[in-house]
Design a protein around this motif. Sequence first.
Motif, mmCIF file in Angstrom:
data_model
loop_
_atom_site.group_PDB
_atom_site.id
_atom_site.type_symbol
_atom_site.label_atom_id
_atom_site.label_comp_id
_atom_site.label_asym_id
_atom_site.label_seq_id
_atom_site.Cartn_x
_atom_site.Cartn_y
_atom_site.Cartn_z
ATOM 1 N N UNK A 138 0.808 -1.219 0.000
ATOM 2 C CA UNK A 138 0.000 0.000 0.000
ATOM 3 C C UNK A 138 0.845 1.274 0.000
ATOM 4 N N UNK A 139 2.033 1.179 0.580
ATOM 5 C CA UNK A 139 2.827 2.389 0.817
ATOM 6 C C UNK A 139 3.508 2.916 -0.446
ATOM 7 N N UNK A 140 3.376 4.222 -0.670
ATOM 8 C CA UNK A 140 4.050 4.852 -1.801
ATOM 9 C C UNK A 140 5.248 5.648 -1.281
ATOM 10 N N UNK A 141 6.397 5.364 -1.862
ATOM 11 C CA UNK A 141 7.627 6.055 -1.476
ATOM 12 C C UNK A 141 8.039 6.963 -2.630
ATOM 13 N N UNK A 142 8.984 7.861 -2.409
ATOM 14 C CA UNK A 142 9.478 8.666 -3.535
ATOM 15 C C UNK A 142 9.897 7.776 -4.705
ATOM 16 N N UNK A 143 10.429 6.604 -4.382
ATOM 17 C CA UNK A 143 10.876 5.707 -5.445
ATOM 18 C C UNK A 143 9.687 5.119 -6.237
#
Lengths: 425, 425
Positions: A73-78
Amino acid sequence: MSNEIKQMMLNIGQRARQASRAMARASSEQKDQALLHIAKLIREKANEIQRVNQLDVERATLKGQDAAFIDRLTMTPKTIESMALGLEQIVSLEDPIGKMTALQKQASGIELGQMRVPLGVIGIIYESRPNVTIDAAALCLKSGNAVILRGGSEAIDSNTLLAQLIQAGLDAAQLPMDAVQVVTTTDRSAVGEMITMTEYIDVIVPRGGKSLIARLMAEARVPMIKHLDGICHTYIDADADIAMAIKVCDNAKTQRYAPCNAMETLLVNQAIAQQVLPTLCKIYQDKGVELRVDALTRKALEENGFEGLVDATEEDWQTEYLAPILSIKTVANMDEAMSHIEQYGSKHTDAIITNNQAQANRFLREVDSASVMVNASTRFADGFEYGLGAEIGISNDKLHARGPVGLDGLTSLKYIVMGHGEIRS
Amino acid sequence: MSNEIKQMMLNIGQRARQASRAMARASSEQKDQALLHIAKLIREKANEIQRVNQLDVERATLKGQDAAFIDRLTMTPKTIESMALGLEQIVSLEDPIGKMTALQKQASGIELGQMRVPLGVIGIIYESRPNVTIDAAALCLKSGNAVILRGGSEAIDSNTLLAQLIQAGLDAAQLPMDAVQVVTTTDRSAVGEMITMTEYIDVIVPRGGKSLIARLMAEARVPMIKHLDGICHTYIDADADIAMAIKVCDNAKTQRYAPCNAMETLLVNQAIAQQVLPTLCKIYQDKGVELRVDALTRKALEENGFEGLVDATEEDWQTEYLAPILSIKTVANMDEAMSHIEQYGSKHTDAIITNNQAQANRFLREVDSASVMVNASTRFADGFEYGLGAEIGISNDKLHARGPVGLDGLTSLKYIVMGHGEIRS
């Protein structure tokens, strides 16, 4: 199903159908302009995307979702940057729409060809990964379709924001904003409506685990391009190059455990078992792979001092582990291997390691799987590796699209007749 | 459904699945040998076929079936000979199975191609014509599939005898007799079982009227290649060649009334209506075609002394007459014609008559039908006319096969990977 949800979904469907007509006529330049604009917005709004995504993550954490779920679920800068790169990659693909085969003159004088056209409206049903919102929308847009996206309710805030960016991109390219709609209700009956509204949706692409797909299959009236499971086999033939067999089978199992194209069952010809199994199984055990084996394999390994082997049960042969577990069976010959694949496989991807061309040819022809390989890792069954540029999924079906599905899988061929006043007599 | 019928159908399904494996591996020579042997037996047993068919015909007559029904059911020396000729024609077609695309080297070094393979087990559900038993079985055999045939209960004696001849032909070529099975129970629940036994049937091809298809669609779990209806349009553009328009539109409507590719609605650009409608409608009325018209068309025709016109209703635009009735609408321009086709058409076959290449190109690209034609009679939408050699049906679907479906429509493409020990990194 509540009447309100039904009305909402029908309204979404009608608008999608309407938008699909404009999308079918859109030029390649317009579509690419929209995709590039979306990529630009994603980069500009990266902080806001992360902030909104955090709301979804916090809610899911409070609900007690496990670490793997939170990770998806998590969105990172990458991951945000990779969505933008994905859009640019899809821009670089050739537009399939409007491409025609050469016209062929028929007996009557008419000239016949086929033209590639969009399917119309695609419905995507997916789970927790918000990046699917961008990836799937981009593939549908590039192929001239409208799309209705229904992601997991846990990602609702992320998906709603991403949908706004997509619609801004469509608008900037003078394309209808209804070409990409996100279902924002978290009511599950919305899915029930999507998979039955045959008038407004031409095909459903479900992206998610086996239980999601099985549930949809039981009720869908709209055709699906669906991926069920990948119980992939590698058969090491008596005529295999031993070093190659070890290298390829190591990779097929251990390069990554979770993908559907990872090997789940190894079949080894008994003539070569003693030469290949000890070295290969030492690698597996060193990497922490649990080995579930038949009696012949156990014998071959125990003679070489192996311990910790588990007896394979009937259930093992039909299990997609997606984990560091491998079932191994020693077989008398290729026919036994092919029978095993026929009985227990999922028609996804199966490989043979052999230097015998006749054996390879029989295996290629007779194994009824979406991808059949000779001397290569099953992990290659993938849209990018196959040069499709991207994939909307991997199809276990035989009709329409089989194996990795790229842009062409979201299109259809219509017949074109150029006449000169011909009539039938 | 009675448990007995269910068991019988599952048994048929299992045997078909088993036979399909041998069929997939059968050589072209074996398949052709079987087909030629069946043709020989049909000629040898022509008298017996007629005698047995007569039993069906007598039963249907006693039941009070109408003349058209009896006509479809009856086998004459001519229809029997045409079955034999049909088999020989299918022998002359190229075997699609095993054909491969050129291998393409990918970035990793693997070489990728696609191979054409059978779908597996086809289920054919049809009505009273016994010749479908031979035609459909032959197409399925040639394409390496097994087939389960469920014809109308009224043709049961004819179909049972034809199935015996087919199985004798299979046996003579050392192919499994279970590759073609006829469901001999007349219990309708057998159909319900066929369309839901996804484990044993890969695709259902229903051949019959709209009501049969609609009934199957409501309950099928097995994918279908289905033909629904053909509400075919011809649009006469302002830039049409008038003589060509008259010749082609006459043919599209009156050459035969019953086929699905006959024109049901004529759309005429108002700029040319006065030049084309009087001559064309005189031909129609002379041939006994009832004309159902909109107000503009009525005006154009009545000014030229026409009588007996019927006002077209909303229902007319959505009706597949299959009869000497034609609806006619005068439109302001091609956009109005395309909107009408979009709203009322059945995505089967639609044509434009024009000498304006730009208009033709827009029509070809924008009309979303299985066959889109320029300056030709809609009656050409047909597997034989398209050079497919034969057709199992005409598909209204967008997925898999669209328009006339030949041997390729009964096959699938699988991916083939030739590696040299490549692994994914």
